[in-house]
Design a protein around this motif. Sequence first.
Motif, PDB file in Angstrom:
ATOM      1  N   GLU A  92      -4.781   1.831   8.784  1.00 40.43           N
ATOM      2  CA  GLU A  92      -4.779   0.427   8.391  1.00 40.43           C
ATOM      3  C   GLU A  92      -4.745  -0.523   9.584  1.00 40.43           C
ATOM      4  O   GLU A  92      -4.006  -0.308  10.538  1.00 40.43           O
ATOM      5  CB  GLU A  92      -3.540   0.168   7.515  1.00 40.43           C
ATOM      6  CG  GLU A  92      -3.441  -1.252   7.013  1.00 40.43           C
ATOM      7  CD  GLU A  92      -2.260  -1.456   6.096  1.00 40.43           C
ATOM      8  OE1 GLU A  92      -1.299  -0.674   6.181  1.00 40.43           O
ATOM      9  OE2 GLU A  92      -2.310  -2.392   5.289  1.00 40.43           O
ATOM     10  N   PHE A 146      12.228   1.972   9.481  1.00 43.28           N
ATOM     11  CA  PHE A 146      13.235   1.582   8.480  1.00 43.28           C
ATOM     12  C   PHE A 146      12.978   0.200   7.904  1.00 43.28           C
ATOM     13  O   PHE A 146      13.072  -0.018   6.701  1.00 43.28           O
ATOM     14  CB  PHE A 146      14.636   1.639   9.100  1.00 43.28           C
ATOM     15  CG  PHE A 146      15.685   1.007   8.227  1.00 43.28           C
ATOM     16  CD1 PHE A 146      16.119   1.636   7.063  1.00 43.28           C
ATOM     17  CD2 PHE A 146      16.219  -0.240   8.542  1.00 43.28           C
ATOM     18  CE1 PHE A 146      17.073   1.045   6.249  1.00 43.28           C
ATOM     19  CE2 PHE A 146      17.165  -0.833   7.735  1.00 43.28           C
ATOM     20  CZ  PHE A 146      17.601  -0.198   6.576  1.00 43.28           C
ATOM     21  N   ARG A 195      21.572  -0.184   8.069  1.00 38.23           N
ATOM     22  CA  ARG A 195      21.097   0.161   9.410  1.00 38.23           C
ATOM     23  C   ARG A 195      22.264   0.640  10.286  1.00 38.23           C
ATOM     24  O   ARG A 195      22.169   1.636  10.991  1.00 38.23           O
ATOM     25  CB  ARG A 195      20.451  -1.080  10.044  1.00 38.23           C
ATOM     26  CG  ARG A 195      19.606  -0.763  11.264  1.00 38.23           C
ATOM     27  CD  ARG A 195      19.446  -1.982  12.129  1.00 38.23           C
ATOM     28  NE  ARG A 195      18.701  -3.062  11.508  1.00 38.23           N
ATOM     29  CZ  ARG A 195      17.378  -3.133  11.467  1.00 38.23           C
ATOM     30  NH1 ARG A 195      16.641  -2.174  11.964  1.00 38.23           N
ATOM     31  NH2 ARG A 195      16.789  -4.166  10.909  1.00 38.23           N
ATOM     32  N   LEU A 249      20.703   3.107  12.842  1.00 39.25           N
ATOM     33  CA  LEU A 249      19.305   2.734  13.104  1.00 39.25           C
ATOM     34  C   LEU A 249      19.252   1.386  13.812  1.00 39.25           C
ATOM     35  O   LEU A 249      18.824   0.390  13.251  1.00 39.25           O
ATOM     36  CB  LEU A 249      18.518   2.655  11.786  1.00 39.25           C
ATOM     37  CG  LEU A 249      18.457   3.932  10.964  1.00 39.25           C
ATOM     38  CD1 LEU A 249      17.840   3.661   9.595  1.00 39.25           C
ATOM     39  CD2 LEU A 249      17.629   4.970  11.694  1.00 39.25           C
ATOM     40  N   GLU A 281       0.845  -1.175   0.000  1.00 39.81           N
ATOM     41  CA  GLU A 281       0.000   0.000   0.000  1.00 39.81           C
ATOM     42  C   GLU A 281       0.887   1.234   0.000  1.00 39.81           C
ATOM     43  O   GLU A 281       1.667   1.462   0.916  1.00 39.81           O
ATOM     44  CB  GLU A 281      -0.906  -0.026   1.232  1.00 39.81           C
ATOM     45  CG  GLU A 281      -1.942  -1.132   1.216  1.00 39.81           C
ATOM     46  CD  GLU A 281      -3.020  -0.904   0.170  1.00 39.81           C
ATOM     47  OE1 GLU A 281      -3.185   0.236  -0.280  1.00 39.81           O
ATOM     48  OE2 GLU A 281      -3.681  -1.880  -0.188  1.00 39.81           O
ATOM     49  N   ARG A 311       3.456   6.827   4.944  1.00 38.13           N
ATOM     50  CA  ARG A 311       3.376   7.074   6.391  1.00 38.13           C
ATOM     51  C   ARG A 311       4.671   6.661   7.086  1.00 38.13           C
ATOM     52  O   ARG A 311       5.155   7.337   7.988  1.00 38.13           O
ATOM     53  CB  ARG A 311       2.197   6.303   7.002  1.00 38.13           C
ATOM     54  CG  ARG A 311       0.820   6.871   6.660  1.00 38.13           C
ATOM     55  CD  ARG A 311      -0.205   6.488   7.718  1.00 38.13           C
ATOM     56  NE  ARG A 311      -0.283   5.055   7.959  1.00 38.13           N
ATOM     57  CZ  ARG A 311      -1.011   4.210   7.243  1.00 38.13           C
ATOM     58  NH1 ARG A 311      -1.722   4.656   6.227  1.00 38.13           N
ATOM     59  NH2 ARG A 311      -1.032   2.923   7.530  1.00 38.13           N
ATOM     60  N   LEU A 338       9.887   7.811   9.653  1.00 38.68           N
ATOM     61  CA  LEU A 338      11.348   7.736   9.716  1.00 38.68           C
ATOM     62  C   LEU A 338      11.945   9.144   9.712  1.00 38.68           C
ATOM     63  O   LEU A 338      12.874   9.433  10.470  1.00 38.68           O
ATOM     64  CB  LEU A 338      11.889   6.923   8.527  1.00 38.68           C
ATOM     65  CG  LEU A 338      13.395   6.663   8.552  1.00 38.68           C
ATOM     66  CD1 LEU A 338      13.787   5.804   9.760  1.00 38.68           C
ATOM     67  CD2 LEU A 338      13.859   5.976   7.274  1.00 38.68           C
ATOM     68  N   GLU A 390      -2.222   5.963  15.668  1.00 45.85           N
ATOM     69  CA  GLU A 390      -1.055   5.126  15.421  1.00 45.85           C
ATOM     70  C   GLU A 390      -0.116   5.148  16.619  1.00 45.85           C
ATOM     71  O   GLU A 390       0.453   6.167  16.950  1.00 45.85           O
ATOM     72  CB  GLU A 390      -0.313   5.581  14.179  1.00 45.85           C
ATOM     73  CG  GLU A 390       0.826   4.641  13.827  1.00 45.85           C
ATOM     74  CD  GLU A 390       1.265   4.816  12.391  1.00 45.85           C
ATOM     75  OE1 GLU A 390       2.008   3.958  11.915  1.00 45.85           O
ATOM     76  OE2 GLU A 390       0.856   5.797  11.770  1.00 45.85           O
ATOM     77  N   LYS A 429       0.650   3.508   3.069  1.00 37.46           N
ATOM     78  CA  LYS A 429       1.361   3.055   4.270  1.00 37.46           C
ATOM     79  C   LYS A 429       2.851   3.344   4.136  1.00 37.46           C
ATOM     80  O   LYS A 429       3.498   3.764   5.105  1.00 37.46           O
ATOM     81  CB  LYS A 429       1.122   1.564   4.497  1.00 37.46           C
ATOM     82  CG  LYS A 429       1.749   1.075   5.778  1.00 37.46           C
ATOM     83  CD  LYS A 429       1.284  -0.305   6.164  1.00 37.46           C
ATOM     84  CE  LYS A 429       1.890  -0.719   7.493  1.00 37.46           C
ATOM     85  NZ  LYS A 429       1.460  -2.056   7.907  1.00 37.46           N
ATOM     86  N   VAL A 468      -7.926  -0.864   4.925  1.00 39.86           N
ATOM     87  CA  VAL A 468      -7.515   0.543   4.911  1.00 39.86           C
ATOM     88  C   VAL A 468      -8.737   1.420   4.734  1.00 39.86           C
ATOM     89  O   VAL A 468      -9.523   1.214   3.794  1.00 39.86           O
ATOM     90  CB  VAL A 468      -6.524   0.813   3.762  1.00 39.86           C
ATOM     91  CG1 VAL A 468      -6.137   2.289   3.729  1.00 39.86           C
ATOM     92  CG2 VAL A 468      -5.276  -0.038   3.915  1.00 39.86           C
ATOM     93  N   GLY A 513      -7.284   6.459   5.516  1.00 34.55           N
ATOM     94  CA  GLY A 513      -5.831   6.576   5.576  1.00 34.55           C
ATOM     95  C   GLY A 513      -5.177   5.788   6.699  1.00 34.55           C
ATOM     96  O   GLY A 513      -3.992   5.951   6.961  1.00 34.55           O
TER      97      GLY A 513
END
Lengths: 175, 368
Positions: free
Chosen positions: B319, A21, B26, B31, A2, A8, A13, B127, A5, B314, B317
Amino acid sequence: MERDKLERKIAALAAGDKRAFDYIYEHTNRPVYFAILYIVKNKADAEDVLQETYVRALRALESYAAGTNFIGWLVRIGKNLALNHLQRAGREVATDFTEQPWKYGAHEQELPYLFDLAAKVLAEDEYEILMLCQVAGYKRREAAQMLGIPIGTVTWKNNEALKKLRNILEKEGQA
Amino acid sequence: MKDIKKLLKEQANAVLPDDTVKERVRSELGLAPEPEREAAYAHGGTHALQKKGILSLAAALLALVLTLCILLPVLLHGGTSVGPTPPPTLSAAGDFYAYSAASAGALLSSHTGAAASAKSSRTRFGEGAFRLDEETIRRTTDEYLRLVENLLAENAITHEAIAVPDEYAAYDYAMTITSHDLSGNAVTYTMYYSEALASEEQEEDETERAYDITGMLVTGSGAYPVRGGRLAEEETDGDESESESELWFEAVTDAQTNSYIRIEQEEEQESEEGETETERKHRLLVYENGRRTESTTIDYEQEDGEEEVHLSIVKDGQEDTLEFTRRERGGSIVLEVEADFNGSRAQFFIYIENGTYRYEFTDEREDD
């Protein structure tokens, strides 16, 4: 995948959420990798360029225009770096690895013949579609989403790529 | 053609990038991986769920239930029996259409019924904003679970060819589609349709056919024009075979405002040396005024006797995703569930025993 997504996660990040990541890498690396591989035609080199692509791109994430085409943006960076890599290699490598790979221990980096052939005879878009659909295991619909093209185009080019390879292999007596 | 595909697949590992590339990126970017969030108690979670618009969710879920049933009875178990005596006939893809019609019918009924009024009240999980408590997870998953239960039940949807009445004489075929819910209640839809071969291509051991369909779907809430297409590819090579099929199916809810429900199905099946691998993907899309307002994706995979269903819904916007893996232990069915409710993750098991459903939450995944 998607696209919403993915966008988003990119925003997350950029805002410092390191967890994003994984998702971004897993959902974008294949088309970037194959675009690079098509140019450098060597797995180890392609991996190095892939790494450089993500490092540079993610460090400059603010220059990506949100909501456009993130994968396309990564692919452009990857291709530029791949071309730079070739130029650099051309300047640096005096030894002919391709003619005598066994002599220099480079044979382990060679691609299987079919992949090497595909990179030589297929157009870039045919190659990328074939790799995504037949090697990376994406559905045609997913490949179409990733590349931002209609699914009918993916189907057509995938079939054309397979036909081209088959015709060549048949002439060579391998299929 | 198959040999080329097979060769590419066999040699994929020699070509695909090593996982260490990701770790190198990473590392270079600093990260470091963080532990994943776990489901835990939260204040207000249950209240939020109640406001989420269960009816709206149920509307989509019911459609998903029906869509999933396209997967199993038709494609896995070879379809359901049809036909009185003498039996009216259906086109070769009657099964395929029946289940799409059922999906569309359920979704149409939901969107035109009470559920539609609840749509606007649907509250979303923020979220990562809070952790979900077990009760919230259970309630939410109960809605989604209807889908998985249909994986366990054969013949949850049946269809029967009927004679085409004069009123619908413009169409070649007619059938009733009956869907049973968990309590055994049945809902019946009727579809009248015609199918026409649009194109056919044959090359050595490969055949590709495209069909157009037009028809009328009659549900409890009204009659809706339907349109669609089907693409079927078959390839055989000795005792190996490979088939792919795609179907798109649209039921028009309001032609003037370009509002409709679109169902897309994609299926790949590969048989080799007596073993079959199946992958299917379904999408349910709701369009209002030409704009997509809701999207649900169902992935079904069956390999080595294990079945997995991945759901993604979804809307607005945001999910929710759930992954169900079905296992059998000691004669009972156990569903292993990994869920992500708009960023809040949870892992748990559902034990199905004697018609009851018992949730067991765990912080760790269980290994076989």
